[in-house]
Design a protein around this motif. Structure first.
Motif, PDB file in Angstrom:
ATOM      1  N   THR A 396       0.846  -1.194   0.000  1.00 29.61           N
ATOM      2  CA  THR A 396       0.000   0.000   0.000  1.00 29.61           C
ATOM      3  C   THR A 396       0.880   1.243   0.000  1.00 29.61           C
ATOM      4  N   ILE A 397       0.747   2.073  -1.018  1.00 31.28           N
ATOM      5  CA  ILE A 397       1.630   3.235  -1.162  1.00 31.28           C
ATOM      6  C   ILE A 397       1.523   4.167   0.038  1.00 31.28           C
ATOM      7  N   SER A 398       0.340   4.285   0.616  1.00 27.47           N
ATOM      8  CA  SER A 398       0.165   5.201   1.742  1.00 27.47           C
ATOM      9  C   SER A 398       1.034   4.818   2.942  1.00 27.47           C
ATOM     10  N   THR A 401       4.238   6.978   3.289  1.00 25.71           N
ATOM     11  CA  THR A 401       4.182   8.421   3.506  1.00 25.71           C
ATOM     12  C   THR A 401       4.759   8.796   4.869  1.00 25.71           C
ATOM     13  N   LEU A 417       0.989  11.487  -0.691  1.00 29.46           N
ATOM     14  CA  LEU A 417       0.222  10.918  -1.796  1.00 29.46           C
ATOM     15  C   LEU A 417      -0.408  12.033  -2.622  1.00 29.46           C
ATOM     16  N   LYS A 418      -0.263  11.947  -3.934  1.00 32.49           N
ATOM     17  CA  LYS A 418      -0.910  12.883  -4.845  1.00 32.49           C
ATOM     18  C   LYS A 418      -1.416  12.098  -6.042  1.00 32.49           C
ATOM     19  N   GLY A 420      -2.820   9.299  -6.254  1.00 31.42           N
ATOM     20  CA  GLY A 420      -2.455   7.893  -6.210  1.00 31.42           C
ATOM     21  C   GLY A 420      -0.979   7.610  -6.388  1.00 31.42           C
ATOM     22  N   LYS A 421      -0.144   8.642  -6.475  1.00 28.84           N
ATOM     23  CA  LYS A 421       1.304   8.478  -6.649  1.00 28.84           C
ATOM     24  C   LYS A 421       2.036   8.961  -5.403  1.00 28.84           C
ATOM     25  N   LEU A 422       3.186   8.325  -5.126  1.00 27.31           N
ATOM     26  CA  LEU A 422       4.023   8.775  -4.022  1.00 27.31           C
ATOM     27  C   LEU A 422       4.890   9.924  -4.505  1.00 27.31           C
ATOM     28  N   THR A 433       7.682  13.201  -8.425  1.00 24.08           N
ATOM     29  CA  THR A 433       6.773  12.055  -8.435  1.00 24.08           C
ATOM     30  C   THR A 433       7.585  10.790  -8.666  1.00 24.08           C
ATOM     31  N   GLN A 436       7.174   3.469  -8.846  1.00 26.14           N
ATOM     32  CA  GLN A 436       7.348   2.254  -8.056  1.00 26.14           C
ATOM     33  C   GLN A 436       7.939   1.164  -8.951  1.00 26.14           C
TER      34      GLN A 436
END
Length: 482
Positions: A396-398, A401, A417-418, A420-422, A433, A436
């Protein structure tokens, strides 16, 4: 009949000799070299070129402009920052001090710079010279720390940063890893031994004896240097000035002309500074601690070795000592073919000069023994490799953060997160940006940063607790999550 045959033979020989001479006359050579740089004119940056053959300058000329704003043309007297070509002068300074008995290349660096961390295996001066110190490159570190590549940087700032580094890239003496930091430490050793600034020492011991009157190391970006060249880069059909305020002489920062560099080249043939025995040793490949020669890579079956700020290899079968340079928009080259008493000097203020490759064509003009079908390598620090992107990740990218701090770089990054991107944020940089490329691995680059990779480290609960950042010159720099 015999006399007639003899006369005809002499006539043919004279005609052949005359033809060969015409083909290789200075005017013909000039036309050939001119043809390599046709794209340079009064509206472009350009290049200064000099050729040294058999103990004298046989060609020197400038193409394009030294300053586009004030319409100043490039000449053989134009002063360029020669970037990494500077390194051989720094290495030579150390060899001069060794010849005077003031140090040996086997000395530990901590003897002269005691505040530098003592690593598990101590670093020797010879490791600095050979790019085998294992130290992280300060330019790579500065990029990670959020500075622009063109930012003002002093030697003292670099030393403070190097003193905070707790780890090495590799064990000293074991592996070649291009490292500008090593050459900054070498200049600091020179200053601490002599009590003079590095610019003063090199002027007194090298440049003045050789009559290099337009040469000096830049240790103050505010100095007024006559005939100094500005550097440029082209974007969307428009040239832009690329400023250079770096004042960390040693790995770079030598200001000089093609005419002065010709005098340096000739010192290898008829020494004025140093002597033949010292120069012969200086020109030998450096060695790893196991006694093997320090090698960079193998290209087309030829091995490129390193020798104190120079690379030793073969261009189309002919042995050459060379080094290139790149800083801001400057692209520079100095190559010596000792068996042919030939040297080629090419200094450009055009970021895109490498596309022309003129130096190798010039070598072909002068060396009849040139062998075909050999590629000429450009030796430079390699970029970090990037793993192929795979979008089927389960992480999970979140979870990545948060705010992360590096003690060694004294800098902080926020990961948010912006869409859906880290996204990686720093107070001095534009948002980056990230891509992954693994379950816990990301890559990215910004307009003022080298390409980098990040690996996040999680605890047993799956929470990200720290990360390690790497680029071409510094690996696994730790950041703790705050």
């Amino acid at each position: 009949m015999k006399n007639l045959i003899k006369i005809i033979t002499i006539f043919i020989c004279l005609n052949t000799t005359s033809s060969l001479f015409a083909q290789n006359s200075p005017r013909d050579i000039e036309k050939k070299i001119d043809s390599l740089f046709l794209r340079y004119n009064n509206n472009t940056p350009g290049v200064a070129v000099a050729v040294v053959k058999d103990g004298k300058i046989v060609f020197k000329k400038g193409y394009g402009m030294a300053n586009l704003e004030h319409n100043v043309p490039i000449t053989a007297n134009s002063v360029f920052d020669i970037a990494s070509v500077s390194k051989q002068f720094t290495a030579f300074s150390i060899w001069l001090l060794q010849s005077e008995g003031k140090l040996t290349t086997e000395d530990y660096v901590n003897k002269y710079i005691p505040e530098l961390p003592e690593y598990a295996k101590k670093i020797k001066i010879k490791h600095l010279l050979a790019h085998t110190s294992g130290l992280r490159d300060h330019g790579a570190l500065v990029s990670m720390a959020g500075f622009f590549i063109t930012d003002l940087m002093h030697t003292n700032q670099v030393l403070k940063m190097m003193n905070r580094q707790k780890g090495l890239e590799v064990e000293p003496g074991s592996t070649f890893r291009y490292c500008n930091s090593s050459y900054i430490l070498l200049t600091e050793i020179v200053q601490r031994i002599t009590g003079k600034t590095y610019a003063e020492y090199t002027s007194e011991k090298i440049f003045k004896p050789l009559g290099m009157t337009n040469t000096r190391f830049a240790d103050n970006h505010q100095l007024i240097i006559k005939n100094r060249v500005d550097s440029y880069e082209k974007e969307n059909g428009q040239y832009y000035h690329v400023p250079l305020m770096n004042t960390t002489p040693g790995p770079s920062g030598l200001l000089t002309t093609v005419e002065d560099l010709a005098k340096w080249v000739l010192n290898f043939e008829k020494p004025i500074v140093g002597n033949k025995k010292m120069l012969d040793e200086f020109n030998k490949p450096s060695t790893f601690d196991n006694g093997e020669k320090v090698f960079l890579r193998v290209i087309d079956g030829d091995t490129i070795f390193h020798a104190k700020g120079q690379n030793i290899w073969k261009h189309k079968g002919q042995r050459i000592f060379s080094h290139g340079g790149h800083t801001a928009g400057f692209r520079t080259f100095l190559g010596r073919f000792p068996e042919h008493n030939l040297a080629i000097i090419q200094l450009s203020n055009d970021e895109h000069n490498e596309e022309l490759g003129g130096r190798w064509d010039i070598a072909d003009f002068y060396i009849k023994e040139i062998q075909p079908n050999k590629k000429s390598p450009t030796v430079a620090p390699s970029s970090s490799t990037t793993t192929k992107t795979n979008e089927n990740f389960t992480s999970t990218i979140s979870s990545f953060t948060g705010k992360y701090y590096s003690e060694e770089l004294e800098t902080t990054y926020d990961f948010v997160l912006k869409e859906g991107k880290l996204v990686m944020q720093h107070h001095r940089l534009a948002d980056i940006t990230l891509n992954q490329i693994g379950e816990i691995k990301f890559s990215g680059s910004g307009p003022n940063t080298f390409r980098f990779e990040i690996v996040f480290i999680k605890d047993e609960k799956g929470n990200s607790i720290r990360l390690e950042m790497s680029n071409w010159g510094a690996k696994n720099i730790p950041f703790k999550k705050i």
